[in-house]
Motif scaffolding. Structure first.
Motif, short mmCIF file in Angstrom:
data_model
loop_
_atom_site.label_atom_id
_atom_site.label_comp_id
_atom_site.label_asym_id
_atom_site.label_seq_id
_atom_site.Cartn_x
_atom_site.Cartn_y
_atom_site.Cartn_z
N ASP A 84 45.02 41.19 33.54
CA ASP A 84 46.16 41.19 33.88
C ASP A 84 46.54 42.04 35.14
OD1 ASP A 84 47.12 44.02 32.99
OD2 ASP A 84 46.22 43.18 31.12
N PRO A 85 47.69 42.19 35.84
CA PRO A 85 47.92 42.70 36.91
C PRO A 85 47.98 44.28 36.83
CG PRO A 85 49.30 40.86 36.88
CD PRO A 85 48.54 40.86 35.59
N LEU A 86 48.47 44.62 35.53
CA LEU A 86 48.44 46.20 35.39
C LEU A 86 46.94 46.63 35.39
CD1 LEU A 86 50.04 48.77 34.44
CD2 LEU A 86 49.74 48.10 32.05
N GLN A 113 41.72 31.10 42.29
CA GLN A 113 40.90 31.27 43.18
C GLN A 113 41.47 30.89 44.55
OE1 GLN A 113 37.43 32.08 42.50
NE2 GLN A 113 37.46 32.24 44.59
N LEU A 114 42.38 29.96 44.81
CA LEU A 114 42.92 29.72 46.06
C LEU A 114 43.36 30.81 46.79
CD1 LEU A 114 43.57 27.42 48.27
CD2 LEU A 114 45.96 27.10 46.68
N LYS A 115 44.13 31.42 46.04
CA LYS A 115 44.82 32.87 46.43
C LYS A 115 43.67 33.88 46.87
CE LYS A 115 48.82 35.64 45.67
NZ LYS A 115 49.85 36.20 44.88
N ARG A 116 42.80 33.90 46.10
CA ARG A 116 41.58 34.88 46.44
C ARG A 116 41.17 34.53 47.70
NH1 ARG A 116 38.21 35.08 40.97
NH2 ARG A 116 40.09 34.65 39.50
N ASP A 117 40.88 33.17 47.75
CA ASP A 117 40.05 32.84 48.87
C ASP A 117 41.09 32.87 50.12
OD1 ASP A 117 37.96 31.68 47.35
OD2 ASP A 117 38.93 29.75 47.44
N LYS A 118 42.20 32.88 50.27
CA LYS A 118 43.01 32.67 51.38
C LYS A 118 42.98 34.35 51.87
CE LYS A 118 45.80 28.79 50.96
NZ LYS A 118 45.37 28.24 52.26
N ILE A 119 43.15 35.16 50.59
CA ILE A 119 43.45 36.70 51.05
C ILE A 119 42.03 37.15 51.81
CG2 ILE A 119 43.41 38.91 49.92
CD1 ILE A 119 45.17 37.80 47.52
N ALA A 144 54.23 32.36 45.21
CA ALA A 144 53.03 32.35 44.59
C ALA A 144 52.14 31.21 45.21
CB ALA A 144 53.09 32.30 43.19
N ALA A 145 50.95 31.33 45.02
CA ALA A 145 50.13 30.00 45.45
C ALA A 145 49.64 29.24 44.19
CB ALA A 145 48.52 30.70 46.11
N ALA A 146 49.83 28.03 44.14
CA ALA A 146 49.31 27.35 43.17
C ALA A 146 47.84 27.04 43.22
CB ALA A 146 49.98 25.88 43.20
N GLY A 147 47.16 26.95 42.04
CA GLY A 147 46.06 26.57 42.14
C GLY A 147 45.18 26.76 40.89
N SER A 165 43.55 40.82 39.66
CA SER A 165 43.31 40.78 38.29
C SER A 165 42.80 39.21 38.23
CB SER A 165 44.48 40.71 37.28
OG SER A 165 45.28 39.34 37.59
N ALA A 166 42.14 38.78 36.79
CA ALA A 166 41.50 37.53 36.80
C ALA A 166 42.61 36.48 36.89
CB ALA A 166 40.74 37.44 35.54
N GLN A 167 43.93 36.84 36.72
CA GLN A 167 44.93 35.87 36.58
C GLN A 167 45.22 35.24 37.96
OE1 GLN A 167 48.42 37.48 35.04
NE2 GLN A 167 47.54 37.52 33.09
N VAL A 168 44.80 36.03 39.21
CA VAL A 168 45.05 35.32 40.46
C VAL A 168 44.07 34.02 40.74
CG1 VAL A 168 44.80 35.95 42.80
CG2 VAL A 168 45.47 37.60 41.24
#
Length: 85
Positions: free
Chosen positions: A28-30, A9-15, A82-85, A4-7
């Motif tokens: 949202d996650p749903l 950018q840092l976490k997206r980059d790591k994934i 969770a990743a901060a960011g 979701s857009a809530q994730v």
């Protein structure tokens, strides 16, 4: 991988750095879960929930037992949730 857009950018980059292809869906996650389930159904793949699957939950539940058996000298275990960011 559907996020979701809530994730952050840092976490997206790591994934992404780990090799996953990412689709950002919904706010949202749903919404991301619904899109992931639909994509799995359309392609004949199996959707595995990262938090609501009995095998995933069982695996998460056994990690403490595994650590206690393999490294009994441990006094504490710190886990990032969770990743901060």
């Amino acid at each position: 991988m559907f996020l979701s857009a809530q994730v952050s950018q840092l976490k997206r980059d790591k994934i992404r750095d780990a090799g996953a292809r990412i689709r950002v869906v919904g706010e949202d996650p749903l919404a991301a879960e619904i899109a992931a389930r639909a994509a799995a159904a359309e392609t004949g793949r199996t959707y595995v929930s990262p938090y609501n699957d009995p095998y995933v939950v069982a695996g998460q539940g056994t990690i403490g037992v595994e650590l206690a058996r393999q490294a009994p000298e441990l006094d504490a275990i710190f886990i990032a949730v969770a990743a901060a960011g």
